[in-house]
Structures are given as structure tokens and as C-alpha cells.
Design an enzyme around this catalytic site. Structure first.
Site, PDB file in Angstrom:
ATOM      1  N   ALA A  66       0.871  -1.163   0.000  1.00  0.00           N
ATOM      2  CA  ALA A  66       0.000   0.000   0.000  1.00  0.00           C
ATOM      3  C   ALA A  66       0.915   1.222   0.000  1.00  0.00           C
ATOM      4  O   ALA A  66       2.085   1.142   0.392  1.00  0.00           O
ATOM      5  CB  ALA A  66      -0.879  -0.022   1.236  1.00  0.00           C
ATOM      6  N   GLY A 111       0.586  -4.879   1.142  1.00  0.00           N
ATOM      7  CA  GLY A 111      -0.635  -4.893   0.333  1.00  0.00           C
ATOM      8  C   GLY A 111      -0.437  -5.555  -1.020  1.00  0.00           C
ATOM      9  O   GLY A 111      -1.403  -6.058  -1.608  1.00  0.00           O
ATOM     10  N   GLU A 114      -0.816  -9.108  -0.337  1.00  0.00           N
ATOM     11  CA  GLU A 114      -2.250  -9.315  -0.075  1.00  0.00           C
ATOM     12  C   GLU A 114      -3.035  -9.363  -1.385  1.00  0.00           C
ATOM     13  O   GLU A 114      -3.972 -10.152  -1.541  1.00  0.00           O
ATOM     14  CB  GLU A 114      -2.774  -8.202   0.842  1.00  0.00           C
ATOM     15  CG  GLU A 114      -2.144  -8.316   2.217  1.00  0.00           C
ATOM     16  CD  GLU A 114      -2.579  -7.242   3.187  1.00  0.00           C
ATOM     17  OE1 GLU A 114      -2.313  -6.056   2.905  1.00  0.00           O
ATOM     18  OE2 GLU A 114      -3.189  -7.570   4.209  1.00  0.00           O
ATOM     19  N   GLU A 134       4.876  -4.852   7.221  1.00  0.00           N
ATOM     20  CA  GLU A 134       4.044  -3.908   7.978  1.00  0.00           C
ATOM     21  C   GLU A 134       4.576  -3.615   9.386  1.00  0.00           C
ATOM     22  O   GLU A 134       4.557  -2.470   9.839  1.00  0.00           O
ATOM     23  CB  GLU A 134       2.605  -4.437   8.088  1.00  0.00           C
ATOM     24  CG  GLU A 134       1.764  -4.154   6.870  1.00  0.00           C
ATOM     25  CD  GLU A 134       1.886  -5.207   5.773  1.00  0.00           C
ATOM     26  OE1 GLU A 134       2.837  -6.017   5.817  1.00  0.00           O
ATOM     27  OE2 GLU A 134       1.027  -5.217   4.883  1.00  0.00           O
TER      28      GLU A 134
HETATM   29  C1  HXC Z   1       4.951   4.347  -1.582  1.00  0.00           C
HETATM   30  C2  HXC Z   1       6.807   3.371  -2.501  1.00  0.00           C
HETATM   31  C3  HXC Z   1       6.488   2.146  -1.905  1.00  0.00           C
HETATM   32  C4  HXC Z   1       5.302   2.084  -1.115  1.00  0.00           C
HETATM   33  C5  HXC Z   1       8.317   1.901  -2.999  1.00  0.00           C
HETATM   34  N1  HXC Z   1       7.934   3.177  -3.177  1.00  0.00           N
HETATM   35  N2  HXC Z   1       7.448   1.252  -2.224  1.00  0.00           N
HETATM   36  N3  HXC Z   1       6.045   4.462  -2.353  1.00  0.00           N
HETATM   37  N4  HXC Z   1       4.590   3.220  -0.981  1.00  0.00           N
HETATM   38  N5  HXC Z   1       4.900   0.953  -0.530  1.00  0.00           N
HETATM   39  C6  HXC Z   1       8.625   4.211  -3.962  1.00  0.00           C
HETATM   40  C7  HXC Z   1       9.850   4.748  -3.254  1.00  0.00           C
HETATM   41  O1  HXC Z   1       9.485   5.734  -2.307  1.00  0.00           O
HETATM   42  C8  HXC Z   1      10.626   5.313  -4.427  1.00  0.00           C
HETATM   43  O2  HXC Z   1      10.079   6.543  -4.831  1.00  0.00           O
HETATM   44  C9  HXC Z   1      10.325   4.316  -5.536  1.00  0.00           C
HETATM   45  O3  HXC Z   1       9.120   3.650  -5.159  1.00  0.00           O
HETATM   46  C10 HXC Z   1      11.420   3.286  -5.706  1.00  0.00           C
HETATM   47  O4  HXC Z   1      11.632   2.651  -4.456  1.00  0.00           O
HETATM   48  P1  HXC Z   1      13.078   2.549  -3.763  1.00  0.00           P
HETATM   49  O5  HXC Z   1      12.847   2.378  -2.304  1.00  0.00           O
HETATM   50  O6  HXC Z   1      13.953   3.657  -4.197  1.00  0.00           O
HETATM   51  O7  HXC Z   1      13.599   1.178  -4.417  1.00  0.00           O
HETATM   52  P2  HXC Z   1      14.631   0.152  -3.777  1.00  0.00           P
HETATM   53  O8  HXC Z   1      15.747   0.853  -3.070  1.00  0.00           O
HETATM   54  O9  HXC Z   1      14.979  -0.788  -4.859  1.00  0.00           O
HETATM   55  O10 HXC Z   1      13.804  -0.636  -2.662  1.00  0.00           O
HETATM   56  C11 HXC Z   1      12.711  -1.455  -3.047  1.00  0.00           C
HETATM   57  C12 HXC Z   1      11.886  -1.813  -1.781  1.00  0.00           C
HETATM   58  C13 HXC Z   1      11.532  -0.504  -1.033  1.00  0.00           C
HETATM   59  C14 HXC Z   1      12.677  -2.758  -0.884  1.00  0.00           C
HETATM   60  C15 HXC Z   1      10.623  -2.555  -2.270  1.00  0.00           C
HETATM   61  O11 HXC Z   1      10.937   0.405  -1.960  1.00  0.00           O
HETATM   62  C16 HXC Z   1      10.565  -0.715   0.092  1.00  0.00           C
HETATM   63  O12 HXC Z   1      10.920  -1.180   1.176  1.00  0.00           O
HETATM   64  N6  HXC Z   1       9.314  -0.286  -0.112  1.00  0.00           N
HETATM   65  C17 HXC Z   1       8.287  -0.332   0.915  1.00  0.00           C
HETATM   66  C18 HXC Z   1       7.800  -1.743   1.106  1.00  0.00           C
HETATM   67  C19 HXC Z   1       6.770  -1.847   2.196  1.00  0.00           C
HETATM   68  O13 HXC Z   1       7.045  -1.554   3.377  1.00  0.00           O
HETATM   69  N7  HXC Z   1       5.569  -2.248   1.848  1.00  0.00           N
HETATM   70  C20 HXC Z   1       4.463  -2.441   2.787  1.00  0.00           C
HETATM   71  C21 HXC Z   1       3.700  -1.154   2.949  1.00  0.00           C
HETATM   72  S1  HXC Z   1       2.481  -1.268   4.205  1.00  0.00           S
HETATM   73  P3  HXC Z   1      10.826   7.940  -4.555  1.00  0.00           P
HETATM   74  O14 HXC Z   1       9.979   8.918  -5.325  1.00  0.00           O
HETATM   75  O15 HXC Z   1      10.740   8.129  -3.084  1.00  0.00           O
HETATM   76  O16 HXC Z   1      12.201   7.750  -5.070  1.00  0.00           O
HETATM   77  C22 HXC Z   1       1.185  -2.037   3.460  1.00  0.00           C
HETATM   78  C23 HXC Z   1      -0.061  -2.127   4.284  1.00  0.00           C
HETATM   79  C24 HXC Z   1      -1.177  -2.787   3.555  1.00  0.00           C
HETATM   80  O17 HXC Z   1       1.288  -2.459   2.353  1.00  0.00           O
HETATM   81  C25 HXC Z   1      -2.490  -2.686   4.301  1.00  0.00           C
HETATM   82  C26 HXC Z   1      -3.084  -1.330   4.308  1.00  0.00           C
HETATM   83  C27 HXC Z   1      -4.430  -1.244   4.970  1.00  0.00           C
END
Ligand code: HXC
Length: 260
Positions: A66, A111, A114, A134
Site C-alpha cells: 500500500a 498490500g 495481499e 508492515e
Molecule cells: C509508496 C513506494 C512504496 C510504497 C516503494 N515506493 N514502495 N512508495 N509506498 N509501498 C517508492 C519509493 O518511495 C521510491 O520513490 C520508488 O518507489 C522506488 O523505491 P526505492 O525504495 O527507491 O527502491 P529500492 O531501493 O529498490 O527498494 C525497493 C523496496 C523498497 C525494498 C521494495 O521500496 C521498500 O521497502 N518499499 C516499501 C515496502 C513496504 O514496506 N511495503 C508495505 C507497505 S504497508 P521515490 O519517489 O521516493 O524515489 C502495506 C499495508 C497494507 O502495504 C495494508 C493497508 C491497509
């Protein structure tokens, strides 16, 4: 319908639905969730579509979760609404008469995992990474992940994955029963579409009723599930597909199913 964050390509009964927000690794914000719900509805009632393959744009991510930037500013009420909105999408896929195959081409996190778990089954690329990060953000999965994962692989493995926030490889996800098959990255969509085409070629009502029996049966006790299966089985004998399928077998020809 035109979508800002989704691409749809249809050929031979198989629609490929791509989450197309590669600049954010296809993260699911509210707008993407609205579009996904509309797309599922559109695809379910498109007579040219018998199976959907769901994937992510680019070579890095299926869906990296998400949208954390959108969630960061949410109130408790907004967080609850956001979870319900995502859950609606997952339920929409489960209730759809059309099967949906996830082709996980890269990161499937939070997400994103999911979303894959909401599909009927998952194929993954060798370079896919799956996980529920998360807890590293101080939250829990909210698009049905705690429920779907524990039902799929059992409490112990679901607990380990969700409590640690660690990512696992596609091979481990396959060993744990999350992923059905793992393919080389360039093979993934080809293989997902091949399987989709195989499903598109059999009786569509049979596939829909089987999906219905399995999905609903999992929410019932075993005896109720057996009774439910028998009623659906009986209903199929009122369809042209059953007459055609069995008639074609007896006459030693290929069945031409009409889906009614
Ligand atoms: C918003 C995201 C994102 C996310 C990546 N990006 N994941 N933006 N939400 N979940 C964006 C980054 O900010 C960045 O944009 C661009 O995508 C590229 O990502 P990088 O981090 O630069 O890439 P990399 O270094 O290769 O790392 C990849 C990654 C990392 C390991 C996947 O992006 C990461 O940890 N992302 C978050 C993963 C996460 O925690 N997901 C769960 C979210 S909670 P910019 O513009 O900043 O450069 C969830 C809850 C669900 O999903 C339920 C809700 C009710």
C-alpha cells in the site's frame, strides 16, 4: 473504461491486467484501489474475458505495498476506511466468476502480497521477493493478509512471516505453498497466460462453480461444504455446458462451450 494506473490487454479470452505505477513500484494508493475494483467488475462482465492474469509494470515490482506516503498522514478513521477499501478489492476477486492468476514479477510486499493472495493462485518469477513488512512500519497487514495467509499456509508460518517482516524468495514461497510455480523472469507471463488459456478452453461454468465451491466451502464446516458442492453439481446439470461437454465426450469430438 480508461484507467490512469492500470493497463488491460485482452487476447483469446485472457485479459492481462497490469498495475502501472512503476515510479512508486506499483504501490496501491486509494486511486489505484478504486480503479482495481472497477476493473474487476468490468472484466467479470466482459464476454471476451474468461481468465485474468494480474501483474505489475516494470521489471522490479509486482506491487511494493500500500502507498506508505499516502498512509503516513492518515487518521485512525481513514486507516480503517483504507483497509476496508483494499479488502473490498480482495473480496471482489474472490467473488468474481472469472479466475484471476497472479503473475508476481518482483517485489510483492504488504498490500502487494495481499493482492496476490486475493487471486485464485500465484505464479512467481525467480527474482520475486515476498513479505509482510508492515510491522517495520508499526502496523499490521490490513487488506486481508492475516486471514488469507494463515488460511493458506497455517498459523505457524504465517506468524513467522508477519511477526518478522522478513522477505522470502520465490522458491521458499513455493515450498511454503504460497506460490504454485516459479519461472525465469522472461517466462513468467508466457506461462501464466498458457495456464490461463488452458482454463479459458474448458467449460466456463464448471470453472466458475468450482471457484465458488472452493472459496465458499473454505468458510463452511466440512458437511455444509459437501452439501454445497452437491447442490452446485446438481445445478450444472441444468446447463447447456454440461450437455455439450458430456455430449462431445460421447461423440468423440471437441466440446464447444457457450458458458450457459
Ligand atoms: C509508496 C513506494 C512504496 C510504497 C516503494 N515506493 N514502495 N512508495 N509506498 N509501498 C517508492 C519509493 O518511495 C521510491 O520513490 C520508488 O518507489 C522506488 O523505491 P526505492 O525504495 O527507491 O527502491 P529500492 O531501493 O529498490 O527498494 C525497493 C523496496 C523498497 C525494498 C521494495 O521500496 C521498500 O521497502 N518499499 C516499501 C515496502 C513496504 O514496506 N511495503 C508495505 C507497505 S504497508 P521515490 O519517489 O521516493 O524515489 C502495506 C499495508 C497494507 O502495504 C495494508 C493497508 C491497509
Amino acid at each position: 473504461m480508461e484507467f490512469k494506473n492500470l493497463l488491460i490487454e485482452t487476447a483469446d479470452g485472457v485479459a492481462t491486467l497490469t498495475v502501472n505505477r512503476p515510479q512508486a513500484l506499483n504501490a496501491l494508493n486509494s486511486e489505484v484501489l478504486t480503479e482495481l475494483a472497477s476493473a474487476f467488475y468490468q472484466l467479470e462482465y466482459d464476454p471476451a474475458v474468461r481468465v485474468v492474469v494480474l501483474t505489475g509494470a516494470g521489471d522490479k515490482a509486482f506491487v511494493a505495498g500500500a502507498d506508505i506516503k499516502e498512509m503516513a498522514a492518515m487518521s485512525s478513521f481513514e486507516g480503517h476506511q483504507f483497509a476496508l477499501k483494499g479488502q473490498h478489492c480482495m473480496m471482489a476477486m474472490e467473488k468474481m466468476k472469472t479466475p484471476v492468476i497472479a503473475a508476481v514479477n518482483g517485489f510483492a510486499l504488504g498490500g502487494g502480497l495481499e493482492l496476490a493472495l486475493g487471486c485464485d493462485f500465484i505464479y512467481a518469477s525467480e527474482k520475486a521477493k515476498l513479505g509482510f513488512p508492515e510491522v517495520t512500519l508499526g502496523i499490521i497487514p490490513g487488506f486481508g493478509g492475516t486471514q488469507n495467509l494463515a488460511r493458506l499456509i497455517g498459523k505457524s508460518r504465517a506468524n513467522e512471516l508477519i511477526f518478522t517482516g522478513r522477505m522470502i524468495t520465490a522458491d521458499k514461497a513455493q515450498a511454503w505453498g504460497i506460490v504454485n510455480e516459479v519461472f525465469a523472469p522472461e517466462e513468467l507471463l508466457v506461462k501464466a497466460r498458457e495456464t490461463a488459456a488452458a482454463i479459458a478452453s474448458v467449460g466456463p461454468l464448471g470453472v466458475t462453480y468450482a471457484k465458488n465451491a472452493i472459496a465458499n466451502g473454505l468458510n463452511m464446516g466440512k458437511e455444509d461444504g459437501f452439501r454445497y458442492e452437491a447442490s452446485l453439481f446438481g445445478v450444472l446439470f441444468a446447463t447447456a455446458d454440461q450437455k455439450e461437454g458430456m455430449g462431445a465426450f460421447v461423440e468423440k469430438r471437441k466440446a464447444a462451450f457457450a458458458g450457459r
